[in-house]
Write a protein that holds these residues in place. Structure first.
Motif, PDB file in Angstrom:
ATOM      1  N   UNK A 149       0.306   4.293   4.908  1.00 56.40           N
ATOM      2  CA  UNK A 149       0.188   3.530   6.081  1.00 56.40           C
ATOM      3  C   UNK A 149      -0.130   1.963   5.572  1.00 56.40           C
ATOM      4  N   UNK A 150       0.420   1.049   6.318  1.00 58.59           N
ATOM      5  CA  UNK A 150       0.084  -0.365   5.892  1.00 58.59           C
ATOM      6  C   UNK A 150       0.456  -1.148   4.600  1.00 58.59           C
ATOM      7  N   UNK A 157       8.860 -10.219  11.120  1.00 59.35           N
ATOM      8  CA  UNK A 157      10.122 -10.211  10.018  1.00 59.35           C
ATOM      9  C   UNK A 157      10.899  -9.289  10.783  1.00 59.35           C
ATOM     10  N   UNK A 158      12.184  -9.416  10.108  1.00 57.24           N
ATOM     11  CA  UNK A 158      13.335  -8.937  10.579  1.00 57.24           C
ATOM     12  C   UNK A 158      13.744  -7.371  10.344  1.00 57.24           C
ATOM     13  N   UNK A 216       2.913  -7.930  16.627  1.00 55.33           N
ATOM     14  CA  UNK A 216       2.463  -7.942  15.242  1.00 55.33           C
ATOM     15  C   UNK A 216       3.284  -6.745  14.509  1.00 55.33           C
ATOM     16  N   UNK A 217       2.999  -6.709  13.129  1.00 55.01           N
ATOM     17  CA  UNK A 217       3.293  -5.251  12.487  1.00 55.01           C
ATOM     18  C   UNK A 217       2.330  -4.922  11.639  1.00 55.01           C
ATOM     19  N   UNK A 218       2.269  -3.636  11.725  1.00 50.93           N
ATOM     20  CA  UNK A 218       1.073  -2.882  10.605  1.00 50.93           C
ATOM     21  C   UNK A 218       1.254  -3.333   9.227  1.00 50.93           C
ATOM     22  N   UNK A 278       3.105  -2.930  16.120  1.00 53.52           N
ATOM     23  CA  UNK A 278       4.288  -2.207  15.922  1.00 53.52           C
ATOM     24  C   UNK A 278       4.472  -1.624  14.253  1.00 53.52           C
ATOM     25  N   UNK A 279       4.946  -0.309  14.124  1.00 51.00           N
ATOM     26  CA  UNK A 279       5.002   0.107  12.786  1.00 51.00           C
ATOM     27  C   UNK A 279       6.709  -0.434  12.319  1.00 51.00           C
TER      28      UNK A 279
END
Length: 333
Positions: free
Chosen positions: A57-58, A195-196, A243-245, A272-273
């Motif tokens: 994770x992360x 990011x995309x 945001x992303x994890x 979001x993941x």
């Protein structure tokens, strides 16, 4: 990296031979580079496979730097499963070396037709985030079942059955995600992330995607990227960004601040993941949970209402104590 991998590989001890009966009884030791592969392999392999996931994770696979422990993990594996399409770029030399020694499979490249890929500019050429479309990602289940079944013929039938059962769950998830996104008012179906990574998600489920920076996270978003994203947010009246994890939230916060200067108040709709799943032992730590929680958060923050959980996912929901698609939605910040 290539020289380092070659030295380590050259020193690998010869594996001692196991008796045929013992080899058939022992679970296959499978190493998956990312959790989205590891979770599928665990579902497909059942008790016949023991899965180790390299990146937890992360962890951002674009930036991952392999170490001696990773090489030892690969050395101990019976089979290595990775995504491909340059997702694991820093691991490329190591994976290439081990492909000459043991089964090493790029599951996305082996499972998904070229015409279904999203082409991108730059070094990648192909957007590697294929797991964002559950319909596409379900294709890796039979590929993994075939690979593992060839290694354990006594488990092959069970693995094929597991792949079919899991595929039905992912088909239901795919359908549910599309119906969920469709509840968002059309003018608000705009997904802004750091990011995309959501191109396949947007294409599959009918939502416009705006990544602040490109496919890779190797370089941080520039001031120009942030200004351009803020201008789009203000122009389109985006109510929430995400945001992303695996990415520092400061990029998203910078867009929020820049949009505010242009008169558009926008909030964080949730985390979001993107390039990794959630913590092990949680719903988000499963592939189904990754797509489910992402969709639930996106839809709720953008003004939609997630539909009821499909019957095919009831067992998963009960296992992870997920009562309903609209339950436990975190408040937007």
């Amino acid at each position: 990296m290539k020289r380092w991998a070659t030295r380590l590989a050259a020193g690998l001890p010869l594996a001692f031979c196991l008796g045929a009966a013992q080899a058939e009884e022992a679970p296959i030791r499978a190493v998956a580079t990312i959790g989205m592969i590891g979770d599928v392999a665990a579902h497909v392999g059942g008790s016949c496979v023991e899965v180790t996931t390299l990146m937890g994770p992360g962890v951002d696979p674009h930036l991952y730097q392999p170490g001696a422990r990773d090489v030892q993990t690969f050395q101990d594996a019976d089979v290595i499963l990775y995504s491909g399409y340059s997702l694991e770029g820093q691991l490329g030399a190591v994976l290439k070396r081990f492909s000459q020694m043991k089964p090493t499979l790029a599951v996305a490249e082996a499972s998904i037709e070229e015409g279904e890929l999203i082409a991108v500019e730059g070094a990648y050429g192909i957007d590697p985030h294929l797991w964002m479309d559950a319909g596409l990602w379900s294709r890796i289940a039979p590929t993994i079942a075939q690979t593992l079944g060839e290694m354990r013929p006594d488990c092959a039938d069970a693995m094929r059955a597991n792949a079919e059962s899991y595929g039905r769950q992912l088909a239901a998830l795919h359908d549910w995600a599309g119906r969920a996104v469709a509840t968002v008012p059309e003018q608000q179906r705009i997904l802004v992330t750091a990011h995309d990574a959501f191109g396949y998600y947007g294409r599959a489920y009918g939502i416009r995607v705006e990544g602040i920076q490109g496919i890779s996270t190797e370089a941080e978003a520039s001031v120009a990227d942030i200004r351009a994203a803020a201008a789009r947010v203000a122009e389109l009246g985006v109510p929430a960004v995400f945001v992303e994890s695996t990415i520092n939230p400061r990029t998203i916060q910078a867009v929020i601040d820049a949009a505010a200067q242009q008169g558009q108040e926008v909030r964080i709709g949730g985390e979001l993941y993107s390039d990794a799943m959630g913590e092990a032992g949680t719903a988000g730590g499963t592939y189904i949970g990754m797509i489910y929680e992402n969709t639930r958060n996106i839809v709720t923050a953008l003004g939609g209402t997630p539909p009821a959980m499909p019957d095919a996912l009831r067992d998963w929901a009960e296992t992870w104590d997920v009562a309903d698609a609209s339950a436990n939605v975190p408040a937007a910040q």
